[in-house]
Scaffold this active site. Structure first.
Site, PDB file in Angstrom:
ATOM      1  CD  GLU A  93      -3.598  -5.858   3.467  1.00 30.21           C
ATOM      2  OE1 GLU A  93      -4.456  -5.194   4.088  1.00 30.21           O
ATOM      3  OE2 GLU A  93      -2.393  -5.578   3.473  1.00 30.21           O
ATOM      4  CD  GLU A 138      -3.054  -1.014   2.239  1.00 32.70           C
ATOM      5  OE1 GLU A 138      -2.945  -0.174   3.152  1.00 32.70           O
ATOM      6  OE2 GLU A 138      -4.008  -1.806   2.177  1.00 32.70           O
TER       7      GLU A 138
HETATM    8  O1  AHR Z   1      -4.734  -5.591   7.735  1.00 35.15           O
HETATM    9  C1  AHR Z   1      -4.447  -4.415   8.392  1.00 35.15           C
HETATM   10  C2  AHR Z   1      -3.839  -3.348   7.493  1.00 35.15           C
HETATM   11  O2  AHR Z   1      -4.761  -2.936   6.518  1.00 35.15           O
HETATM   12  C3  AHR Z   1      -2.624  -3.742   6.699  1.00 35.15           C
HETATM   13  O3  AHR Z   1      -1.450  -3.645   7.444  1.00 35.15           O
HETATM   14  C4  AHR Z   1      -2.620  -2.723   5.602  1.00 35.15           C
HETATM   15  O4  AHR Z   1      -1.968  -3.177   4.459  1.00 35.15           O
HETATM   16  C5  AHR Z   1      -4.075  -2.400   5.395  1.00 35.15           C
HETATM   17  O5  AHR Z   1      -4.302  -1.045   5.316  1.00 35.15           O
END
Ligand code: AHR
Length: 508
Positions: A297, A177
């Site tokens: 994610e 990110e």
């Molecule tokens: O999963 C928690 C966080 O969410 C991760 O570290 C990040 O990549 C995302 O913003």
């Protein structure tokens, strides 16, 4: 329950096979955050801890999910992580402050320990390199440590640390990110595109078998979405295989029907990201290959029910982003899985976030038992029966107004064909709060069909949740009499606010 009945139609054909579903769609994510690693998978004083400090009961719950790939060590954590601090003799490893989650990283679990744990639970590791505070040189050093035969500095270091054989990790993330304003070392699109390209080129020279994932935007909603992807793809296209997509569907705490429609946003996010990849391919005609998506994610965040304990900054393993997921969350979560399966022609990796304690399906009580959240079960069954080939389909279904998501069909479904067992698996969610849906499913080209089983999750209280004290409050169970085989196919009665797994045995 279910006093009003609506009709919907679904058409499946034996020849409508779209693509093989990549097993890595059922991958997961472990980050050094909150109680995911410390006081989660790793708790040396726990009665079930193995000789390396990892809980056996957690391993059992993870193994049951049959996860092929686990992304590690972050997440935001990786953007200031020094991997060298986490290898070698444990008594020499320095505790470090990791600013991403204001926690102290003891470095008790590092690259070698995590690889051993992953192997033990049957998974490979998807490594992420730090492109926040570090760059190509440190990424290449880590790659050498993990993947190259011994004979040079970092590969020898691995061997000296007791790991003669390289790990041969195949999938690597080029940072995390990096557009996010919260990211340590946040970069502009041009800046990230340049460093990702240099890092990818160097890593590929060292190991030709890698699959590299460039960072896409941290969310669909961020203002630079699209511009970021285009710049990164243009700069890195020849060096990467996938670009990442991250999404957490959120509940505003009041509007359940809107939340139930949220995964239509997942569909749009994926479709738009695919279009951007293909636009760059089309514009810059020298590219023959196709860039796919790594949805590395994903999950649901009912933020109004989130537990954070920020009274302990700079400790290790304190509560961060923990949720009690309800039946409602499990339904939204299941529609997200359906979206991933529906797009499995282009989504090749997807990582459920996170695996233990932090917004997770698996919860632990320190010194006590493991318990499973509602969201554990749709993932468990998708991983078990959602591998095979995606069946394309057509459907007709009444819609309802789902607030900001517009008109959304009551029924969300996906269909998977298993050639080896001649089985059709349907994953179905009814988003309606009141209406039972009679889903007339036409099955053509499959020969005679019969019902193997029909498993459901439903509850009179859609806000019911599991807990350490009441771990089995919401669980799937088998039902009979709701699927009728007809000459045309099957008629499936889908109760309001229910998740359904229908397994049908075909002949052909
Ligand atoms: O999963 C928690 C966080 O969410 C991760 O570290 C990040 O990549 C995302 O913003």
């Amino acid at each position: 329950m279910g006093c009003i009945m609506l009709n919907a139609n679904l058409i499946l054909h034996r020849s409508f096979i779209k693509n093989k579903i990549d097993d890595r769609l059922y991958s997961a994510f472990v980050e050094h955050m909150g109680r995911c690693v410390y006081n989660g998978i790793y708790e040396p004083n726990h009665p079930t801890a193995d000789e390396n400090g990892f809980r056996e009961d957690v391993k059992d719950a993870v193994r049951a999910l049959n996860i092929p790939l686990i992304r590690w060590p972050g997440g935001n954590f990786v953007s200031s992580y020094r991997w060298e601090d986490g290898v070698g003799p444990k008594d020499k490893r320095p505790p470090m402050r990791n600013a991403a989650w204001t926690q102290t990283e003891s470095n008790a679990v590092g690259t070698d320990e995590f690889h051993a744990w992953s192997k033990d639970v049957g998974a490979e590791v998807m490594m992420a390199v730090n492109l926040g505070t570090r760059g190509p040189e440190e990424a290449a050093a880590l790659l050498e440590y993990c993947n190259l035969e011994k004979g040079t500095y970092y590969s020898n270091m691995r061997a000296e640390n007791g790991h003669e054989e390289p790990y041969h990790d195949k999938v690597w993330c080029l940072g995390n990110e990096m557009d996010g304003p919260w990211q340590i070392g946040q970069r502009t699109p041009d800046d990230y595109a340049a460093i990702a390209r240099k890092t990818a080129a160097l890593m590929r020279k060292l190991d030709k078998n890698l699959q590299l994932v460039a960072c896409g935007s941290c969310s669909f909603g961020i203002s630079t979405y699209g511009e970021w992807e285009m710049k990164v793809l243009k700069a890195c296209y020849e060096w990467i295989d996938m670009i990442s997509v991250h999404q957490y569907l959120q509940h505003n705490g009041t509007n359940d029907p809107e939340y139930l429609g949220a995964a239509t946003h997942t569909d749009r996010f994926i479709d738009t990201s695919i279009s951007i990849c293909d636009a760059i391919k089309g514009i810059d005609k020298k590219f023959n290959k196709t860039i796919n998506l790594s949805f590395d994610e994903w999950g649901v965040w009912p933020r109004h029910r989130m537990f954070d304990d920020f009274d302990h900054p700079w400790e290790s393993g304190f509560v961060q982003h923990e949720y009690a997921f309800s039946m409602l969350d499990a339904l939204v979560f299941a529609t997200m899985i359906n979206s991933l399966i529906r797009h499995s022609d282009r989504v090749k990796v997807a990582c459920l976030t996170q695996l233990v304690n932090v917004c997770s399906p698996i919860m632990t009580v320190p010194g006590g038992p493991v318990w499973l959240q509602t969201i554990y079960y749709p993932f468990y069954y998708a991983s078990k029966y959602g591998r095979g080939e995606l069946l394309e389909s057509r459907s007709e279904c009444p819609c309802y107004p789902a607030g900001k998501y517009g008109n959304v069909p009551y029924i969300d479904y996906t269909a998977v064909w298993h050639e080896d067992t001649k089985e059709i698996t349907l994953f179905i969610v009814n988003r309606s709060q009141e209406e039972e849906i009679e889903l007339k499913t036409s099955l053509t080209g499959f020969g005679g069909c019969s019902v193997i089983e029909h498993i459901v999750m439903e509850d009179e209280d859609v806000h019911a949740e599991n807990s350490a004290e009441n771990p089995d409050r919401v669980k799937p169970f088998n039902v009979e009499g709701r699927v009728t085989i007809t000459d045309e196919g099957a008629v499936i009665k889908v109760r309001p606010l229910s998740w359904n797994l229908v397994r049908i045995q075909a002949e052909a």
